[in-house]
Design a protein around this motif. Structure first.
Motif, PDB file in Angstrom:
ATOM      1  N   TYR A  73      36.111  -3.674  62.482  1.00 38.15           N
ATOM      2  CA  TYR A  73      36.045  -3.174  63.485  1.00 38.15           C
ATOM      3  C   TYR A  73      36.871  -3.037  64.600  1.00 38.15           C
ATOM      4  CZ  TYR A  73      36.732  -8.384  65.233  1.00 38.15           C
ATOM      5  OH  TYR A  73      37.191  -9.223  65.783  1.00 38.15           O
ATOM      6  N   ARG A  74      38.186  -3.715  64.145  1.00 38.03           N
ATOM      7  CA  ARG A  74      39.303  -2.952  65.340  1.00 38.03           C
ATOM      8  C   ARG A  74      39.597  -1.633  64.757  1.00 38.03           C
ATOM      9  NH1 ARG A  74      40.837  -7.299  67.449  1.00 38.03           N
ATOM     10  NH2 ARG A  74      40.601  -9.457  67.577  1.00 38.03           N
ATOM     11  N   ARG A  76      39.932   2.228  65.103  1.00 36.52           N
ATOM     12  CA  ARG A  76      39.603   3.187  66.250  1.00 36.52           C
ATOM     13  C   ARG A  76      39.652   4.164  66.153  1.00 36.52           C
ATOM     14  NH1 ARG A  76      42.983   1.944  71.492  1.00 36.52           N
ATOM     15  NH2 ARG A  76      41.411   2.542  72.538  1.00 36.52           N
ATOM     16  N   THR A  98      44.778   0.676  65.691  1.00 34.28           N
ATOM     17  CA  THR A  98      43.785   0.217  65.668  1.00 34.28           C
ATOM     18  C   THR A  98      43.811  -0.473  67.153  1.00 34.28           C
ATOM     19  OG1 THR A  98      45.219  -1.467  65.551  1.00 34.28           O
ATOM     20  CG2 THR A  98      44.365  -0.560  63.051  1.00 34.28           C
ATOM     21  N   SER A  99      43.272  -1.297  67.177  1.00 31.99           N
ATOM     22  CA  SER A  99      42.974  -2.468  68.358  1.00 31.99           C
ATOM     23  C   SER A  99      43.350  -3.909  68.314  1.00 31.99           C
ATOM     24  CB  SER A  99      41.747  -2.651  69.275  1.00 31.99           C
ATOM     25  OG  SER A  99      41.406  -3.133  68.459  1.00 31.99           O
ATOM     26  N   ARG A 129      31.136  -2.259  63.196  1.00 32.08           N
ATOM     27  CA  ARG A 129      30.973  -2.456  64.648  1.00 32.08           C
ATOM     28  C   ARG A 129      29.436  -2.695  64.880  1.00 32.08           C
ATOM     29  NH1 ARG A 129      34.554   2.228  66.962  1.00 32.08           N
ATOM     30  NH2 ARG A 129      36.984   1.394  66.428  1.00 32.08           N
ATOM     31  N   ARG A 135      31.621  -2.736  70.815  1.00 35.78           N
ATOM     32  CA  ARG A 135      31.750  -0.913  71.233  1.00 35.78           C
ATOM     33  C   ARG A 135      32.854  -0.696  72.176  1.00 35.78           C
ATOM     34  NH1 ARG A 135      27.136  -2.428  71.889  1.00 35.78           N
ATOM     35  NH2 ARG A 135      24.574  -1.219  71.811  1.00 35.78           N
ATOM     36  N   GLU A 136      33.193   0.535  71.768  1.00 39.41           N
ATOM     37  CA  GLU A 136      34.903   0.606  72.268  1.00 39.41           C
ATOM     38  C   GLU A 136      34.731   1.566  73.679  1.00 39.41           C
ATOM     39  OE1 GLU A 136      38.404   3.502  70.946  1.00 39.41           O
ATOM     40  OE2 GLU A 136      37.399   1.847  69.040  1.00 39.41           O
ATOM     41  N   ASP A 138      37.182   3.716  75.827  1.00 42.58           N
ATOM     42  CA  ASP A 138      38.230   4.560  76.430  1.00 42.58           C
ATOM     43  C   ASP A 138      38.483   4.342  78.143  1.00 42.58           C
ATOM     44  OD1 ASP A 138      39.504   4.959  74.053  1.00 42.58           O
ATOM     45  OD2 ASP A 138      37.990   6.856  74.440  1.00 42.58           O
TER      46      ASP A 138
END
Length: 140
Positions: A73-74, A76, A98-99, A129, A135-136, A138
């Motif tokens: 899930y990390r 991106r 990645t995050s 996810r 949720r991502e 920006d």
């Protein structure tokens, strides 16, 4: 919680060392280039990638073994990189942004069927996810 299952396992190709092998092979009569070639071969030989439904594990190290784990899930963004040299041998790199703080960029190097692996990765990233409710956003 969903059970974690292995989806894909692979290793990078020794073709990534071909340039070094050729250059060092010119000096085969010296002892040090032989040790350098052996070391490069061992480094690639000891690297393994393992994709599960929840994580990507990268096993590496010749004497001291390390396992880097990345929660799916990390991830991106993913990118398929096919340099001409690798394309000659039907290999590709999969690059991921990645995050993850310890590994903001992760690359699966010189593997066959990289497009299929990238699609598997995409599928399981989205599933992970959704399952975790991640949720991502920006922020610019």
């Amino acid at each position: 919680m969903a059970e974690e299952k292995e989806v894909w396992r692979g290793t990078p190709s020794q073709v990534i060392n071909l340039g070094s092998y050729i250059l060092l092979g010119l000096f085969f009569w010296l002892v040090i280039p032989l040790f350098i070639m052996l070391w490069k071969w061992l480094q690639v030989k000891s690297m393994k990638y393992e994709l599960t439904t929840q994580r990507l594990r990268i096993h590496h190290g010749v004497f001291n073994k390390e396992i880097d784990e990345l929660e799916l899930y990390r991830i991106r963004d993913y990118r398929l990189d096919q340099p001409f040299f690798l394309r000659m041998f039907s290999k590709s790199n999969i690059e991921m942004a990645t995050s993850d703080r310890t590994h903001p960029q992760v690359t699966i190097r010189a593997v066959e069927n990289a497009e299929e692996i990238r699609e598997l990765l995409r599928k399981y990233v989205e599933e992970c996810r959704t399952r975790k409710g991640v949720r991502e956003f920006d922020v610019e």
